[in-house]
Design a protein around this motif. Structure first.
Motif, short mmCIF file in Angstrom:
data_model
loop_
_atom_site.label_atom_id
_atom_site.label_comp_id
_atom_site.label_asym_id
_atom_site.label_seq_id
_atom_site.Cartn_x
_atom_site.Cartn_y
_atom_site.Cartn_z
N VAL A 206 -19.95 33.94 114.93
CA VAL A 206 -18.96 34.21 113.89
C VAL A 206 -18.45 32.86 113.40
N VAL A 207 -18.69 32.55 112.13
CA VAL A 207 -18.20 31.29 111.55
C VAL A 207 -16.87 31.58 110.86
N MET A 208 -15.83 30.80 111.24
CA MET A 208 -14.49 31.05 110.69
C MET A 208 -13.97 29.84 109.93
N LYS A 209 -13.13 30.14 108.95
CA LYS A 209 -12.43 29.08 108.20
C LYS A 209 -11.12 29.68 107.69
N GLY A 210 -10.02 29.02 107.98
CA GLY A 210 -8.71 29.46 107.47
C GLY A 210 -8.36 30.88 107.83
N GLY A 211 -8.74 31.32 109.05
CA GLY A 211 -8.40 32.66 109.50
C GLY A 211 -9.25 33.77 108.91
N VAL A 212 -10.31 33.40 108.19
CA VAL A 212 -11.19 34.38 107.55
C VAL A 212 -12.60 34.20 108.09
N GLN A 214 -16.32 33.84 107.69
CA GLN A 214 -17.20 33.45 106.59
C GLN A 214 -18.57 34.11 106.70
N GLN A 215 -19.03 34.27 107.94
CA GLN A 215 -20.35 34.88 108.15
C GLN A 215 -20.48 35.29 109.61
N HIS A 225 -29.99 31.22 106.41
CA HIS A 225 -29.46 31.97 105.26
C HIS A 225 -27.93 31.91 105.24
N PRO A 226 -27.36 30.71 105.11
CA PRO A 226 -25.89 30.61 105.11
C PRO A 226 -25.29 31.39 103.95
N ALA A 227 -24.16 32.07 104.25
CA ALA A 227 -23.54 32.95 103.24
C ALA A 227 -22.88 32.17 102.12
N ASN A 228 -22.48 30.93 102.41
CA ASN A 228 -21.81 30.12 101.39
C ASN A 228 -21.94 28.64 101.73
N ALA A 232 -23.12 26.49 105.16
CA ALA A 232 -24.27 25.59 105.01
C ALA A 232 -23.92 24.17 105.46
N ASP A 233 -22.71 23.74 105.12
CA ASP A 233 -22.28 22.38 105.43
C ASP A 233 -21.84 22.26 106.89
N PHE A 234 -21.24 23.33 107.44
CA PHE A 234 -20.69 23.26 108.79
C PHE A 234 -21.76 23.40 109.87
#
Length: 363
Positions: A206-212, A214-215, A225-228, A232-234
């Motif tokens: 589970v990739v998270m950013k700012g409490g949301v 991401q994928q 197949h990064p979602a955004n 892709a960058d992380f």
């Protein structure tokens, strides 16, 4: 069969500040779920909500088919391994490991049997009489894991357990945890900010950013197949190259143009007819190879000027400028590239990903 962990619409706020926003994730028995993201993304808070150490503001947490949303931590059938080890300094290793069982009134012969089993699994038989102050960081981490293992819980929770260890020991302990998971078939939730740790340990990330979130996906899905653009960058070291490109229709596909300072643009043909006029093209460093190094119909060649060469043992990293950005190619160790010279590179267009420049979403 019910998921071993099922989180639905979980929210967590401190006053008006929302820390976790509508979190939905579930795992099956035996899964190894890794929560990954930068500092402050909410991953440790989410782990604490699963453990019952933080009260949630909305939503539900089910463990092994039972609603645990308002159940106290001790009754959730979980075992937690912390970053700080949290060992009792005045107790021996053996007593640290069996303390929880003693408190719960487990018979002495059962305590002894569990201790012997776990000490053998973790190869700490010789340390049982020592105190935590006489142990190295890696040994303390093993003891903390031993204390969790004797519980035989429905769910193991790990909160950045390796972040206090040096790089070599981290790699060793990582493989220990992976072997342990494989051997026990245990269900684990693991928090880290280290994407290599996430990729090597997880069955699901589970990739998270700012409490949301991401994928959510397998390591291969997240990587390939990064979602955004954030994912892709992380995920990836070095990260995916994100190159601003212009596109125009060409037959059944499109032509992609990459502008460069002082050199002709690179023009590539891609089998996508649905691309807007300006997009970000994502290319992993390993999908830029030296000419002749990779076969295949989707490989297209372009000449670049090498800005910098960084030997890194098994790989050599070459940087160049494309679309106004520094781009990295991961080449083989024996590459003859030199700074300031021209080099033929090949793009593997089967592996490229396109993103919408404003939202960052994958197209």
């Amino acid at each position: 069969m019910a998921p071993i962990l099922d989180i639905k619409h979980l929210r967590k706020s401190y006053g008006a500040t929302e820390i976790l926003k509508d979190i939905n994730v579930s795992i099956e028995k035996g899964d190894f779920l890794v929560l990954v993201g930068p500092s402050g993304c909410g991953k440790s808070t989410l782990l604490n909500c699963i453990a019952g150490l933080e009260e949630i503001s909305g939503g539900t947490v089910e463990i092994d088919g039972r609603d645990m949303t308002h159940v106290s931590p001790k009754d959730r059938d979980i075992a937690m391994v912390f970053q700080s080890y949290a060992l009792y300094p005045t107790m021996s290793v053996a007593k640290n490991i069996t303390f929880g069982m003693k408190v719960r009134g487990v018979p002495q012969d059962e305590q002894d049997r569990k201790l012997a089993e776990v000490a053998k699994q973790l190869q700490i038989e010789a340390l049982l009489k020592r105190r935590p102050g006489q142990l190295s960081g890696g040994q303390r981490q093993r003891v903390a894991m031993g204390r969790a293992l004797v519980r035989d819980p429905a769910l193991f929770l790990f909160d950045e357990p390796l972040s206090n260890l040096d790089a070599k020991l981290r790699v060793e302990m990582r493989s220990e945890i992976k072997k342990l998971h494989h051997r026990l078939g245990a269900s684990m939730v693991y928090v880290t900010h280290d994407q290599i740790e996430a990729m090597t340990l997880a069955t699901k990330i589970v990739v998270m950013k700012g409490g949301v979130i991401q994928q959510i996906g397998t390591p291969a899905e997240i990587y390939n197949h990064p979602a955004n653009t954030f994912v892709a960058d992380f995920m990836g070291s070095p990260p995916m190259n994100l190159i601003p490109v212009k596109t125009q229709a060409a037959g059944a596909g499109a032509q992609v143009r990459i502008d460069r300072d002082g050199m002709d643009p690179i023009v590539l043909n891609v089998p996508r007819s649905d691309l807007p006029a300006e997009v970000l093209m994502g290319v992993r460093p390993e999908d830029l190879a030296e000419a002749g190094y990779r076969a295949g119909s989707s490989v297209q060649r372009a000449q670049i000027r090498v800005d910098m060469v960084e030997p890194a043992g098994a790989d050599t990293y070459v940087t160049t400028q494309m679309g106004g950005r520094m781009i990295t190619a991961r080449l083989h160790a024996e590459t003859l590239a030199h700074a300031g010279e021209l080099l033929d590179l090949e793009f593997d267009l089967d592996k490229v990903t396109f993103f919408e420049p404003q939202s960052g979403a994958r197209l």
